[in-house]
Scaffold this motif. Structure first.
Motif, PDB file in Angstrom:
ATOM      1  N   SER A 299       0.839  -1.196   0.000  1.00 12.24           N
ATOM      2  CA  SER A 299       0.000   0.000   0.000  1.00 12.24           C
ATOM      3  C   SER A 299       0.873   1.245   0.000  1.00 12.24           C
ATOM      4  CB  SER A 299      -0.915  -0.015   1.223  1.00 12.24           C
ATOM      5  OG  SER A 299      -0.144  -0.021   2.415  1.00 12.24           O
ATOM      6  N   GLU A 300       0.229   2.395  -0.126  1.00  8.65           N
ATOM      7  CA  GLU A 300       0.969   3.648  -0.189  1.00  8.65           C
ATOM      8  C   GLU A 300       1.685   3.982   1.124  1.00  8.65           C
ATOM      9  OE1 GLU A 300      -1.743   6.653  -1.341  1.00  8.65           O
ATOM     10  OE2 GLU A 300      -2.003   5.905  -3.413  1.00  8.65           O
ATOM     11  N   TRP A 310      -0.660  -6.279   2.764  1.00  7.18           N
ATOM     12  CA  TRP A 310      -1.421  -6.975   1.727  1.00  7.18           C
ATOM     13  C   TRP A 310      -0.936  -8.409   1.503  1.00  7.18           C
ATOM     14  CZ3 TRP A 310      -1.764  -2.816  -2.770  1.00  7.18           C
ATOM     15  CH2 TRP A 310      -2.588  -1.760  -2.327  1.00  7.18           C
TER      16      TRP A 310
END
Length: 693
Positions: A299-300, A310
């Motif tokens: 993710s960012e 994730w």
């Protein structure tokens, strides 16, 4: 006649009461209450709520979160000890299967009730702290042939080895059962996987693909949309313009732990960083992931060298810790392009890469604007490393309690086997044995070995508690495996049972009982010192011999109706005081044991003949005996009464017949029978022959 009637009446009453007792339900020991268990848990931990498993509670850590489980071993593995009751131990287990604490709650083992006291038992249990249920643990000493180097050896308790083995099995069985149900497979024995030295193989990327080392997996947008169908996130697709056939996940998975594989995919700079990582963390499994679809890998807000939110890994439904290896990506030109990272999975925590494990990617969607709700769809693939790059070291299997006990006492058992064989030979060839001039000296040497080696050294003094515990376990449907925890005594029991059918009680009571040998020595010394002997009349001798049956009957009644008191009641046996702990007890136990010995100084083996409950049980051997093994002549009893007069045990009737239920096998009557200078019938016969010639 009166004495015979008393014995007959007691025997019939004894049998009738046994039938009544067999139909009486066995009262199981109670577990400790929750308040006592709460007090036993050490800070900063505390007792939580009970679980759905009886006798198991949650363990809370200092912040109030679940930190493991508190177990009462008796609720899960009620292995009976030598008293017939289970040993109840509190086992505090963390969520990784480690022993936080192991503490004694209650026990009824005879040697710990009053002999040695509970202090050595509690010290033994302290050895579990810091160990794990996945650690092969045994009791004894590493002799170099009984197991691998990773076996952990716990120090036993001298004179109580069998009891601590029972406790050990109960602790391990209870902990593993809770781990099986609550820790999702952590109780499975863990193999140790070690990478082989560099095989110096050369691969191209296509070689890795062809040999299955590099695996390609995909997931389409249509599959992801199906995963969120019917949820509040169904309309929150971040890729609304993608068709169902477009790839959402386009992932390559490559285990690069083997240097040959790492060289095939990594550039020089990345390879040097990977090698340094291997030097620092040799137990890490490194897996290269290359993702070219719309999903990505992180993710960012991902922070390097942490666990990606994730990505998940699991084996046997148990999560495997996975984190970023923090390597700068520099792959070779023939390697597919995409977002890449190297994961580190720690093999020290039981992860085995050569068995199947699951790698999962989470598809994440958010619903709402200000405080969005997050939903996930998991997509998993089964992964397995190539076995040719690894050595799998199977953990050494701990020896069974019986095997461990045999190994640790193998010399004692060999010596005991030879000694028992010698006693069998003496009894089998008794007529030839007594013809030796030094047979009495030899008999005292055997008795000294029984007292010193079998009793004080080997702790092989049999007790009435063993058959009582066996009977209670059988009636309660419990395992009899506790008999295997003391192979030394088991050999003596085996020899005694075999001897039942040949010589009655004589083999054990006359030759293999350490306390009996001690009494015989006391009696012999008393006679040598001209201590006045008390002659018990035949009538009172029969009456007094009935006492031991009453004592045995009383113990059985206590066993069924007040089982918690049976150990104290069994103190009628002075064996523990005189043999097991060598008079190192409270004064009243010592006084009683000495009194029994002093009684044998004036009435030969008085305790064995009149009070011993084990002797009463052994007397049954007189009925099980297959043949009369002591020969008699027609003149024995009438007119000759010499053997009856000389028998210190009162085991020869006026008719000359042997009362095998009371015979201790001293062989004095056999000596008279064989000696032409002692046996009256032989003397008379020889005189007649002399006059005739």
């Amino acid at each position: 006649m009166i004495g015979n009637r008393i014995v007959t009446t007691l025997s019939r009453s004894f049998a009738a009461l046994l039938m009544l007792l067999f139909s009486t339900p066995w009262a199981a020991a109670d577990l400790v209450d929750e308040a006592e268990l709460r007090d036993a848990v050490i800070a900063p931990y505390s007792l939580g709520e009970p679980t759905d498993i009886e006798g198991v509670w949650q363990l809370l850590n200092g912040s109030g979160a679940k930190g493991g489980y508190v177990i009462q071993s008796e609720a899960i593995s009620p292995l009976p000890g030598f008293s017939g009751a289970a040993i109840n131990v509190m086992v505090v287990l963390d969520l990784d299967g480690g022993f936080i604490d192991v503490k004694l709650l209650n026990q009824s083992e005879p040697i710990f009730v009053s002999g040695l006291g509970e202090a050595p038992f509690r010290q033994f249990l302290e050895q579990y702290r810091g160990l794990s249920i996945n650690t092969p643990i045994t009791i004894g000493t590493n002799y170099g042939s009984g197991g691998g180097g990773s076996l952990v050896y716990l120090d036993g308790v001298t004179k109580a080895t069998a009891s601590v083995r029972i406790a050990h099995e109960s602790v391990m069985a209870a902990a593993r059962e809770v781990a099986r149900q609550k820790l999702k497979g952590i109780s499975r024995p863990q193999e140790k996987v070690v990478p082989k030295p560099d095989l110096d193989l050369s691969f191209t990327w296509q070689d890795l693909v062809d040999q299955g080392i590099a695996r390609h997996v995909t997931t389409t947008h249509g599959e992801v949309r199906a995963g969120f169908a019917g949820t509040i996130w169904q309309s929150d697709d971040p890729f609304p313009d993608a068709s169902d056939s477009d790839l959402f996940i386009d992932l390559w998975i490559v285990d690069v732990t083997a240097p040959s594989v790492a060289r095939a995919v990594m550039g020089d700079r990345m390879l040097r960083d990977w090698e340094r990582l291997g030097d620092i963390s040799p137990d890490d499994q490194t897996v290269l992931l290359i993702e070219a679809g719309d999903h990505g890998l992180v993710s960012e807000d991902f922070v390097r060298n942490t666990a990606p939110s994730w990505i998940e890994a699991a084996q046997d439904e148990f999560p495997v810790s996975a984190r970023d290896a923090d390597l700068l990506i520099n792959l070779k030109d023939d390697v597919p392009e995409g977002q890449a990272m190297v994961l580190r999975l720690d093999r020290r925590l039981g992860f085995n890469p050569v068995r199947e494990w699951d790698l999962s990617l989470l598809a994440v969607r958010q619903h709402g604007m200000l405080q969005p709700e997050e939903g996930q769809a998991r997509f998993s693939w089964t992964v397995k490393a190539d076995e040719r790059f690894f050595d799998v070291l199977t953990p050494p299997k701990p020896l069974s309690p019986f095997e461990s006990a045999v190994l640790n006492r193998r010399v004692d058992l060999l010596l005991l086997g030879g000694f028992v064989a010698l006693v069998f030979a003496i009894m089998a060839f008794n007529r030839a044995f007594v013809k030796r001039r030094e047979y009495r000296v030899f008999r005292y040497a055997v008795l000294a070995t029984t007292l010193g080696f079998v009793g004080w050294w080997g702790q092989g003094q049999l007790s009435i508690l063993t058959p009582i515990a066996t009977l209670s376990a059988m009636l309660a449907g419990k395992s009899l495996s506790f008999l295997l925890y003391d192979p030394f005594s088991l050999i003596i029991w085996g020899a005694t049972i075999i001897g039942f059918f040949i010589w009655g009680r004589a083999l054990f009571c006359g030759w293999l009982c350490p306390f009996g040998a001690m009494q015989e020595f006391v009696g012999a010394v008393a006679k040598r010192l001209n201590v006045q002997q008390v002659k018990v009349s035949d009538r009172w001798d029969q009456r007094l011999k009935s006492l031991k049956y009453l004592v045995l009957l009383g113990l059985l009644i206590i066993m069924f109706y007040r089982p918690e008191h049976v150990e104290k009641a069994a103190e009628v046996e002075p064996f523990k005081t005189a043999i097991s702990v060598f008079f190192q007890r409270e004064w009243f136990y010592v006084f009683y044991a000495v009194l029994c010995l002093l009684a044998s100084a004036v009435v030969f083996k008085a305790y064995c003949r009149y009070l011993c409950p084990l002797g009463a049980l052994m007397a049954i051997g007189g009925w099980l005996r297959l043949t009369p093994w002591i020969e008699r002549r027609t003149e024995c009893g009438s007119p000759c009464q010499l053997c009856k007069v000389k028998c210190d045990y009162g085991a020869i009737k006026a008719t000359g017949k042997i009362d095998y239920s009371e015979c201790f096998g001293c062989l004095d009557c056999v000596d008279i029978f064989e000696d032409r200078n002692k046996c009256v019938p032989l003397i008379v016969t020889d005189k007649r022959k002399a006059r005739a010639s």
